[in-house]
Design an enzyme around this catalytic site. Structure first.
Site, PDB file in Angstrom:
ATOM      1  N   ASP A   1      15.493  58.164  69.078  1.00 19.77           N
ATOM      2  CA  ASP A   1      16.922  57.927  68.827  1.00 19.77           C
ATOM      3  C   ASP A   1      17.134  56.511  68.268  1.00 19.77           C
ATOM      4  O   ASP A   1      17.831  56.318  67.274  1.00 19.77           O
ATOM      5  CB  ASP A   1      17.685  58.113  70.154  1.00 19.77           C
ATOM      6  CG  ASP A   1      19.157  57.800  70.028  1.00 19.77           C
ATOM      7  OD1 ASP A   1      19.932  58.714  69.720  1.00 19.77           O
ATOM      8  OD2 ASP A   1      19.533  56.622  70.227  1.00 19.77           O
TER       9      ASP A   1
ATOM     10  N   VAL B   1      32.340  64.928  71.038  1.00 21.60           N
ATOM     11  CA  VAL B   1      32.934  64.061  70.019  1.00 21.60           C
ATOM     12  C   VAL B   1      34.067  64.776  69.285  1.00 21.60           C
ATOM     13  O   VAL B   1      35.149  64.221  69.077  1.00 21.60           O
ATOM     14  CB  VAL B   1      31.859  63.570  69.020  1.00 21.60           C
ATOM     15  CG1 VAL B   1      32.481  62.649  67.981  1.00 21.60           C
ATOM     16  CG2 VAL B   1      30.729  62.849  69.749  1.00 21.60           C
TER      17      VAL B   1
ATOM     18  N   GLU C   1      20.485  62.485  79.045  1.00 25.91           N
ATOM     19  CA  GLU C   1      20.523  63.946  78.908  1.00 25.91           C
ATOM     20  C   GLU C   1      19.532  64.573  79.899  1.00 25.91           C
ATOM     21  O   GLU C   1      18.601  63.907  80.367  1.00 25.91           O
ATOM     22  CB  GLU C   1      20.050  64.344  77.498  1.00 25.91           C
ATOM     23  CG  GLU C   1      20.758  63.666  76.366  1.00 25.91           C
ATOM     24  CD  GLU C   1      22.021  64.400  75.980  1.00 25.91           C
ATOM     25  OE1 GLU C   1      22.150  65.579  76.320  1.00 25.91           O
ATOM     26  OE2 GLU C   1      22.892  63.757  75.354  1.00 25.91           O
TER      27      GLU C   1
ATOM     28  N   ILE D   1      30.709  50.503  67.991  1.00 30.76           N
ATOM     29  CA  ILE D   1      30.497  49.155  67.445  1.00 30.76           C
ATOM     30  C   ILE D   1      30.517  49.242  65.912  1.00 30.76           C
ATOM     31  O   ILE D   1      29.702  49.980  65.338  1.00 30.76           O
ATOM     32  CB  ILE D   1      29.141  48.569  67.904  1.00 30.76           C
ATOM     33  CG1 ILE D   1      29.021  48.649  69.423  1.00 30.76           C
ATOM     34  CG2 ILE D   1      28.999  47.138  67.428  1.00 30.76           C
ATOM     35  CD1 ILE D   1      27.677  48.179  69.950  1.00 30.76           C
TER      36      ILE D   1
ATOM     37  N   GLU E   1      29.597  55.615  60.116  1.00 28.53           N
ATOM     38  CA  GLU E   1      29.664  54.519  61.098  1.00 28.53           C
ATOM     39  C   GLU E   1      29.228  54.976  62.491  1.00 28.53           C
ATOM     40  O   GLU E   1      28.511  54.270  63.206  1.00 28.53           O
ATOM     41  CB  GLU E   1      31.100  53.982  61.172  1.00 28.53           C
ATOM     42  CG  GLU E   1      31.298  52.823  62.127  1.00 28.53           C
ATOM     43  CD  GLU E   1      30.585  51.571  61.651  1.00 28.53           C
ATOM     44  OE1 GLU E   1      31.000  50.997  60.638  1.00 28.53           O
ATOM     45  OE2 GLU E   1      29.598  51.156  62.303  1.00 28.53           O
TER      46      GLU E   1
ATOM     47  N   GLY F   1      29.502  57.980  73.849  1.00 30.75           N
ATOM     48  CA  GLY F   1      30.732  58.436  74.508  1.00 30.75           C
ATOM     49  C   GLY F   1      31.630  59.138  73.500  1.00 30.75           C
ATOM     50  O   GLY F   1      31.638  58.786  72.320  1.00 30.75           O
TER      51      GLY F   1
ATOM     52  N   LYS G   1      18.464  55.196  64.409  1.00 35.10           N
ATOM     53  CA  LYS G   1      19.550  54.219  64.202  1.00 35.10           C
ATOM     54  C   LYS G   1      19.051  53.006  63.426  1.00 35.10           C
ATOM     55  O   LYS G   1      19.744  52.487  62.550  1.00 35.10           O
ATOM     56  CB  LYS G   1      20.124  53.785  65.551  1.00 35.10           C
ATOM     57  CG  LYS G   1      20.891  54.900  66.245  1.00 35.10           C
ATOM     58  CD  LYS G   1      21.209  54.498  67.673  1.00 35.10           C
ATOM     59  CE  LYS G   1      21.881  55.615  68.433  1.00 35.10           C
ATOM     60  NZ  LYS G   1      21.912  55.370  69.881  1.00 35.10           N
TER      61      LYS G   1
ATOM     62  N   GLY H   1      25.249  60.439  84.095  1.00 34.15           N
ATOM     63  CA  GLY H   1      25.620  60.930  82.757  1.00 34.15           C
ATOM     64  C   GLY H   1      25.188  60.004  81.627  1.00 34.15           C
ATOM     65  O   GLY H   1      25.624  60.182  80.492  1.00 34.15           O
TER      66      GLY H   1
END
Ligand SMILES: NC(=O)c1ccc[n+]([C@@H]2O[C@H](COP(=O)([O-])OP(=O)(O)OC[C@H]3O[C@@H](n4cnc5c(N)ncnc54)[C@H](OP(=O)(O)O)[C@@H]3O)[C@@H](O)[C@H]2O)c1
Length: 436
Positions: free
Chosen positions: A208, A22, A197, A143, A136, A309, A212, A194
C-alpha cells in the site's frame, strides 16, 4: 470534460462507481455541503447514478433509485460530466475508466493500486479526450499533498519526498514502541480498533505504501514511476526487541517511503527505518500520515493528517471535483505529469546508514572479524552495543552511510561467519544527509 457538460444553468451531474465507505461519504458531503460548494464554485453538484454490485441493499443517505448495477448507466450517459471512481480494484475498474475518459468525461479516483500501475496510460487517455483525471485521495486521503506538489511547489524542484504514508503500520509501530507489544498483539489491537483490515497484507507488507510512493514520486519528480519501480519491505517481520534497541540508541522505528533524486535519477523505496527521536517524522504517532517535502528553494515542508477514513477520503475526492470545475483545458495543471525523462536509480546504488542486530558467540576476536568485513566493504561503524555473553550474546551496530550493494555483500559474508547465530536483522537509518 466537455465544456457543455459543466456550463449552462443546470447542475453538474456526477456519477459514482462504488458506494461503500468512501462513496457513501461522497454522497453525504455533496448533500451537506451543496450550498457552500455552489456559492464558492458557481456550480451545483447533482449525483446522477451510482454503480454497485448489489443494488437491493440500502445505503444510508443514498436514494435507492440512484443505484444501478449496469456500468453503462454511469459510463455512457453523456449528461454525466464527472465520474467518481471509489470502487477499488484493477478489473473491471481500468476498463470503466478508459470508457468514461474516451467519451470526454472527467474522472476522479481514490484508487492507488490502479494509479500506480496505469496512471500514465489513464492520464494520456484524459489528455487525448480533453478531459481531466484527478487522484488526490489515492495518496494520504485528506492530506492535500498532490495539490501542493502539482500547484504550490511546481517551481520548487523537489529533491526528496519522505513519508509515513500508511496509517495501519504507523499505529502498530506506535503501539509496539509505547507499550512494548509484540507485532502480532499490536496488529490484533489495530484490527479491533478498525485501523487494520481483516486481511492486513497490503498494509503490513508495504504494498500500500509503495503504491502511494509511486504516485507521489511521479508527481514530485515529473517522472513515470510504476509500482514495480518501488522495492518495498513491510513491518511484518519486525521484532519488539529491535524497537527497544532502537529506542535505547535514540531512534524511533517507522515504515518510511523514501523518494529521492540521486545524481539525476529517481530512487523510491519503502522499508522500516530508524528515525532519530528528534526528527519531525518521529513524532507522527498512531494512524496519522505525514509527508516531508524537500527542495532547495523551500527547504522542508511537512504535511500531517489522517491518511484514511470515509469522510477524510471523500473530502479529497470533492476537492478534486471542484478543482476540475475550475480548471480550463490547456492550463498547466493539465500537463502536471509531463515526463521529464528521469531514469530510475538502480537500488544497489542507493545510500543510507544501517542498523544491524545479530546473535553471536562471545569469543575473542569476533568483533574484530565482523568489523573487518565491514571495512572491506567500505562500511564504517558508528556505534556498537554488546549485551549478554556466552553463545547467545547480542551485538547491535549502527553503521555510517553506505550503498545497498555493499551492505548486501557484507551481510552475505557475515551470515557465513562461524560465530554468527541465526539471521541478522538489518534496518535502514534515516539521518542527516544520508537519506533513508
Ligand atoms: N476507505 C478508506 O479509508 C480509503 C482511503 C483512501 C482510498 N480509498 C480507496 O477508495 C476506494 C473505495 O474504498 P472503500 O473503502 O469505499 O471500499 P468499499 O467500502 O469496499 O466499497 C466498494 C464499493 O464499490 C462497489 N464495487 C466493488 N466492485 C464493484 C464492481 N465490480 N462493480 C460494481 N460495483 C463494485 C461495491 O459494491 P457493493 O456495495 O454492492 O458491494 C461498494 O459499493 C478504494 O480504491 C480504496 O483503496 C479508501
Amino acid at each position: 470534460m466537455s465544456a457543455a457538460a459543466a456550463s449552462g444553468d443546470g447542475p453538474v451531474r456526477v456519477g459514482l462507481l462504488g458506494c461503500g465507505t468512501v462513496g457513501q461519504a461522497v454522497v453525504r458531503l455533496i448533500g451537506e455541503g451543496g450550498a457552500t460548494i455552489e456559492r464558492a464554485s458557481g456550480h451545483r453538484l447533482e449525483v446522477a447514478r451510482v454503480l454497485v454490485r448489489d443494488a437491493s441493499r440500502a445505503r444510508p443517505g443514498v436514494d435507492p433509485a440512484l443505484l444501478t448495477t449496469d456500468p453503462a448507466d454511469v459510463l455512457d450517459d453523456p449528461s454525466i460530466a464527472i465520474v467518481i471512481e471509489v470502487m477499488g480494484g484493477l478489473d473491471p475498474t481500468l476498463g470503466h475508466l478508459r470508457r468514461a475518459l474516451a467519451r470526454g468525461a472527467s474522472v476522479v479516483t481514490a484508487n492507488k493500486q490502479l494509479l500506480s500501475r496505469h496512471g500514465p496510460e489513464l492520464l494520456a487517455a484524459a489528455q487525448d479526450a480533453g478531459a481531466e483525471l484527478r487522484f488526490e485521495a489515492s495518496a494520504c486521503a485528506a492530506i492535500p499533498v498532490i495539490k501542493v506538489l502539482r500547484e504550490s511547489l511546481l517551481a520548487a524542484e523537489i529533491t526528496a519526498v519522505t513519508g509515513i504514508v500508511n496509517g495501519t503500520t504507523n499505529f502498530i509501530l506506535t503501539e509496539m514502541a509505547r507499550s512494548g507489544l509484540a507485532y502480532g498483539t499490536a496488529l490484533e489491537r489495530a484490527q479491533e480498533l478498525g485501523y487494520a483490515e481483516a486481511d492486513p497484507t497490503e498494509d503490513v507488507g508495504g504494498a500500500d505504501a509503495a503504491a502511494k510512493m509511486a504516485i507521489l514520486s511521479s508527481i514530485a519528480f515529473h517522472t513515470r514511476v510504476h509500482l514495480d519501480d518501488v522495492p518495498y519491505e513491510g513491518i511484518d517481520r519486525l521484532q519488539a526487541e529491535d524497537i527497544e534497541q532502537a529506542a535505547a540508541l535514540g531512534f524511533v522505528v517507522k515504515l518510511l517511503g523514501v523518494a529521492r533524486l540521486v545524481d539525476g535519477a529517481v530512487s523510491v523505496r519503502v522499508h522500516p527505518a530508524l528515525v532519530p527521536a528528534g526528527h519531525r517524522l518521529a513524532s507522527v504517532a498512531g494512524p496519522d500520515n505525514a509527508v516531508l517535502l524537500e527542495s532547495r528553494a523551500t527547504r522542508e515542508i511537512m504535511l500531517v493528517g489522517p491518511g484514511a477514513g470515509g469522510d477524510e477520503t471523500a473530502s479529497a475526492v470533492l476537492a478534486d471535483v471542484l478543482s476540475i470545475l475550475g480548471t480550463h483545458q490547456g492550463s498547466f495543471l493539465h500537463n502536471a505529469l509531463a515526463d521529464a525523462g528521469r531514469p530510475i536509480a538502480p537500488v544497489g546504488d542507493v545510500r543510507s546508514a544501517f542498523y544491524l542486530r545479530m546473535s553471536v558467540a562471545d569469543r575473542p576476536g569476533v568483533l574484530a572479524r565482523i568489523a573487518s568485513v565491514f571495512a572491506e566493504e567500505d562500511l564504517s561503524i558508528r556505534s556498537v552495543v554488546q549485551s549478554g555473553s556466552g553463545d547467545g550474546a547480542s551485538l547491535v551496530l549502527v553503521l555510517h552511510a553506505g550503498t545497498e550493494r555493499r551492505m548486501a555483500a557484507a551481510l552475505e559474508r557475515i551470515r557465513g561467519l562461524e560465530e554468527v547465530r541465526g539471521e541478522p536483522v538489518m534496518l535502514r537509518v534515516l539521518g542527516s544527509g544520508e537519506g533513508g
